[in-house]
Design a protein around this motif. Structure first.
Motif, PDB file in Angstrom:
ATOM      1  N   LEU A   9      25.293 -30.031   8.847  1.00  0.00           N
ATOM      2  CA  LEU A   9      24.384 -28.886   9.516  1.00  0.00           C
ATOM      3  C   LEU A   9      22.948 -29.241   9.290  1.00  0.00           C
ATOM      4  O   LEU A   9      22.030 -29.204  10.083  1.00  0.00           O
ATOM      5  N   LYS A  10      22.516 -29.441   8.090  1.00  0.00           N
ATOM      6  CA  LYS A  10      21.406 -29.919   7.818  1.00  0.00           C
ATOM      7  C   LYS A  10      20.867 -30.879   8.495  1.00  0.00           C
ATOM      8  O   LYS A  10      19.607 -31.016   9.115  1.00  0.00           O
ATOM      9  N   ASP A  11      21.695 -32.043   8.840  1.00  0.00           N
ATOM     10  CA  ASP A  11      21.422 -33.374   9.644  1.00  0.00           C
ATOM     11  C   ASP A  11      21.128 -32.914  10.942  1.00  0.00           C
ATOM     12  O   ASP A  11      20.103 -33.293  11.630  1.00  0.00           O
ATOM     13  N   ALA A  12      21.900 -31.841  11.489  1.00  0.00           N
ATOM     14  CA  ALA A  12      21.734 -31.505  13.092  1.00  0.00           C
ATOM     15  C   ALA A  12      20.304 -30.611  13.078  1.00  0.00           C
ATOM     16  O   ALA A  12      19.619 -30.909  14.152  1.00  0.00           O
ATOM     17  N   LEU A  13      19.728 -30.095  11.948  1.00  0.00           N
ATOM     18  CA  LEU A  13      18.680 -29.327  12.149  1.00  0.00           C
ATOM     19  C   LEU A  13      17.383 -30.295  11.882  1.00  0.00           C
ATOM     20  O   LEU A  13      16.475 -30.282  12.430  1.00  0.00           O
ATOM     21  N   VAL A  14      17.547 -31.445  11.005  1.00  0.00           N
ATOM     22  CA  VAL A  14      16.690 -32.352  10.979  1.00  0.00           C
ATOM     23  C   VAL A  14      16.305 -33.155  12.195  1.00  0.00           C
ATOM     24  O   VAL A  14      15.347 -33.347  12.209  1.00  0.00           O
ATOM     25  N   GLY A  15      17.533 -33.319  12.966  1.00  0.00           N
ATOM     26  CA  GLY A  15      17.620 -33.952  14.438  1.00  0.00           C
ATOM     27  C   GLY A  15      17.084 -33.227  15.245  1.00  0.00           C
ATOM     28  O   GLY A  15      17.219 -33.444  16.444  1.00  0.00           O
ATOM     29  N   ASP A  16      16.598 -31.772  15.036  1.00  0.00           N
ATOM     30  CA  ASP A  16      16.554 -30.789  16.026  1.00  0.00           C
ATOM     31  C   ASP A  16      17.397 -30.503  17.189  1.00  0.00           C
ATOM     32  O   ASP A  16      17.251 -30.299  18.436  1.00  0.00           O
ATOM     33  N   ASN A  17      18.701 -30.523  16.858  1.00  0.00           N
ATOM     34  CA  ASN A  17      19.816 -30.622  17.364  1.00  0.00           C
ATOM     35  C   ASN A  17      20.482 -29.128  17.384  1.00  0.00           C
ATOM     36  O   ASN A  17      21.342 -28.873  16.696  1.00  0.00           O
ATOM     37  N   ASN A  18      19.969 -28.201  18.279  1.00  0.00           N
ATOM     38  CA  ASN A  18      20.342 -26.972  18.337  1.00  0.00           C
ATOM     39  C   ASN A  18      21.707 -26.713  18.481  1.00  0.00           C
ATOM     40  O   ASN A  18      22.492 -25.878  18.012  1.00  0.00           O
ATOM     41  N   GLU A  19      22.430 -27.470  19.644  1.00  0.00           N
ATOM     42  CA  GLU A  19      23.636 -27.230  20.042  1.00  0.00           C
ATOM     43  C   GLU A  19      24.698 -27.736  18.979  1.00  0.00           C
ATOM     44  O   GLU A  19      25.555 -27.231  18.798  1.00  0.00           O
ATOM     45  N   LYS A  20      24.446 -28.654  18.393  1.00  0.00           N
ATOM     46  CA  LYS A  20      25.394 -29.082  17.228  1.00  0.00           C
ATOM     47  C   LYS A  20      24.989 -28.374  16.022  1.00  0.00           C
ATOM     48  O   LYS A  20      26.112 -28.211  15.510  1.00  0.00           O
ATOM     49  N   ALA A  21      24.071 -27.839  15.810  1.00  0.00           N
ATOM     50  CA  ALA A  21      23.722 -26.634  14.734  1.00  0.00           C
ATOM     51  C   ALA A  21      24.749 -25.643  15.012  1.00  0.00           C
ATOM     52  O   ALA A  21      25.538 -25.246  13.978  1.00  0.00           O
ATOM     53  N   LYS A  22      24.847 -25.208  16.210  1.00  0.00           N
ATOM     54  CA  LYS A  22      25.715 -24.129  16.460  1.00  0.00           C
ATOM     55  C   LYS A  22      27.075 -24.438  16.101  1.00  0.00           C
ATOM     56  O   LYS A  22      27.753 -23.471  15.679  1.00  0.00           O
ATOM     57  N   GLU A  23      27.656 -25.532  16.588  1.00  0.00           N
ATOM     58  CA  GLU A  23      28.848 -26.030  16.256  1.00  0.00           C
ATOM     59  C   GLU A  23      29.115 -26.038  14.790  1.00  0.00           C
ATOM     60  O   GLU A  23      30.396 -25.698  14.449  1.00  0.00           O
ATOM     61  N   LEU A  24      28.264 -26.556  14.096  1.00  0.00           N
ATOM     62  CA  LEU A  24      28.393 -26.821  12.708  1.00  0.00           C
ATOM     63  C   LEU A  24      28.377 -25.442  12.019  1.00  0.00           C
ATOM     64  O   LEU A  24      28.749 -25.280  10.811  1.00  0.00           O
ATOM     65  N   GLY A  25      27.656 -24.574  12.457  1.00  0.00           N
ATOM     66  CA  GLY A  25      27.568 -22.953  12.048  1.00  0.00           C
ATOM     67  C   GLY A  25      28.962 -22.598  11.981  1.00  0.00           C
ATOM     68  O   GLY A  25      29.555 -21.803  10.991  1.00  0.00           O
ATOM     69  N   VAL A  26      29.588 -22.742  13.086  1.00  0.00           N
ATOM     70  CA  VAL A  26      31.035 -22.202  13.162  1.00  0.00           C
ATOM     71  C   VAL A  26      31.949 -22.976  11.948  1.00  0.00           C
ATOM     72  O   VAL A  26      32.902 -22.306  11.289  1.00  0.00           O
ATOM     73  N   THR A  27      31.906 -24.288  12.011  1.00  0.00           N
ATOM     74  CA  THR A  27      32.706 -25.029  11.157  1.00  0.00           C
ATOM     75  C   THR A  27      32.263 -24.589   9.518  1.00  0.00           C
ATOM     76  O   THR A  27      33.330 -24.491   8.869  1.00  0.00           O
ATOM     77  N   LEU A  28      31.095 -24.405   9.340  1.00  0.00           N
ATOM     78  CA  LEU A  28      30.685 -24.040   7.854  1.00  0.00           C
ATOM     79  C   LEU A  28      31.139 -22.744   7.665  1.00  0.00           C
ATOM     80  O   LEU A  28      31.551 -22.569   6.432  1.00  0.00           O
ATOM     81  N   ALA A  29      31.149 -21.735   8.328  1.00  0.00           N
ATOM     82  CA  ALA A  29      31.513 -20.348   8.311  1.00  0.00           C
ATOM     83  C   ALA A  29      33.230 -20.423   7.876  1.00  0.00           C
ATOM     84  O   ALA A  29      33.683 -19.780   7.098  1.00  0.00           O
ATOM     85  N   GLU A  30      33.835 -21.366   8.658  1.00  0.00           N
ATOM     86  CA  GLU A  30      35.483 -21.424   8.394  1.00  0.00           C
ATOM     87  C   GLU A  30      35.848 -22.162   6.963  1.00  0.00           C
ATOM     88  O   GLU A  30      36.412 -21.655   6.239  1.00  0.00           O
ATOM     89  N   SER A  31      34.896 -23.079   6.677  1.00  0.00           N
ATOM     90  CA  SER A  31      35.117 -23.708   5.378  1.00  0.00           C
ATOM     91  C   SER A  31      34.678 -22.726   4.154  1.00  0.00           C
ATOM     92  O   SER A  31      35.704 -22.587   3.127  1.00  0.00           O
ATOM     93  N   PHE A  32      33.812 -21.784   4.484  1.00  0.00           N
ATOM     94  CA  PHE A  32      33.473 -20.885   3.347  1.00  0.00           C
ATOM     95  C   PHE A  32      34.679 -19.793   3.311  1.00  0.00           C
ATOM     96  O   PHE A  32      35.102 -19.601   2.366  1.00  0.00           O
TER      97      PHE A  32
END
Length: 201
Positions: free
Chosen positions: A75-98
């Motif tokens: 998720l951090k890397d997606a934000l570093v790369g200014d990638n809004n859509e990828k960050a959205k996907e990874l937000g879902v993934t991270l929520a599930e991991s938690f």
């Protein structure tokens, strides 16, 4: 007649030479294919070994905290790369991991604290999954604090670097596996803004 015999003789030699050349070429080709196949097999094995090592590092049979870290770093890397859509996907993934994090192996006090961290982190990860990048970065700040608090309890198999940006929202931190600063709060506009604040291991 004499010329005919000579021509026949020359043709016979040419055919024999051609046949031998073809056999040699075929043998060489077969050897090349065997070597190529062996090389590909070696490369495949190397690739599989690397994958196995990565999988072993991030095994999640019991809700391993390392999986949470992996998804956080993605998720951090997606934000570093200014990638809004990828960050959205990874937000879902991270929520599930938690949500899948197994806290049963910790003390009662640690379990209570971890459950609070997880509840807060899931909320922020879910916000990231449906926000614009500016809003994602706001939630990432709190999420980074949650992940840092998590690591304080669970520990980590890797050396992590807490990095600090003095410019974003009065000063903000995030975690990285690399010493090199890559700012998730500003991305390409101020990619290298920040410094290592401390090492966590």
């Amino acid at each position: 007649m004499k010329n005919s015999k000579i021509t026949t003789g020359i043709l016979s030699i040419a055919i024999a030479t051609f046949t031998i050349s073809c056999k040699d070429a075929k043998q060489d080709l077969n050897k090349d294919q065997e070597n190529h196949s062996e090389m590909n097999h070696e490369r495949t094995n190397e690739h599989q070994d690397a994958d196995k090592k990565e999988m072993a590092m991030y095994t999640n049979q019991s809700g391993d905290a390392e999986i949470v870290l992996k998804d956080y770093f993605n998720l951090k890397d997606a934000l570093v790369g200014d990638n809004n859509e990828k960050a959205k996907e990874l937000g879902v993934t991270l929520a599930e991991s938690f949500k899948n994090l197994d806290v049963s192996k910790y003390t009662d006090a640690q379990q209570t604290e971890l459950k609070e961290i997880i509840e807060d982190a899931v909320e922020h990860a879910e916000h990231i999954s449906d926000s614009d990048i500016k809003h994602q970065r706001e939630h990432f700040k709190t999420l980074s604090k949650d992940v840092t608090d998590l690591v304080t309890i669970t520990g980590t198999t890797n050396i992590l670097y807490e990095q600090f940006c003095p410019m974003y929202d009065g000063g903000s931190t995030w975690l990285s596996m690399n010493k090199e600063v890559r700012n998730p709060y500003y991305g390409s506009s101020m990619l290298k803004c920040g410094k290592i604040q401390r090492e966590i291991n």
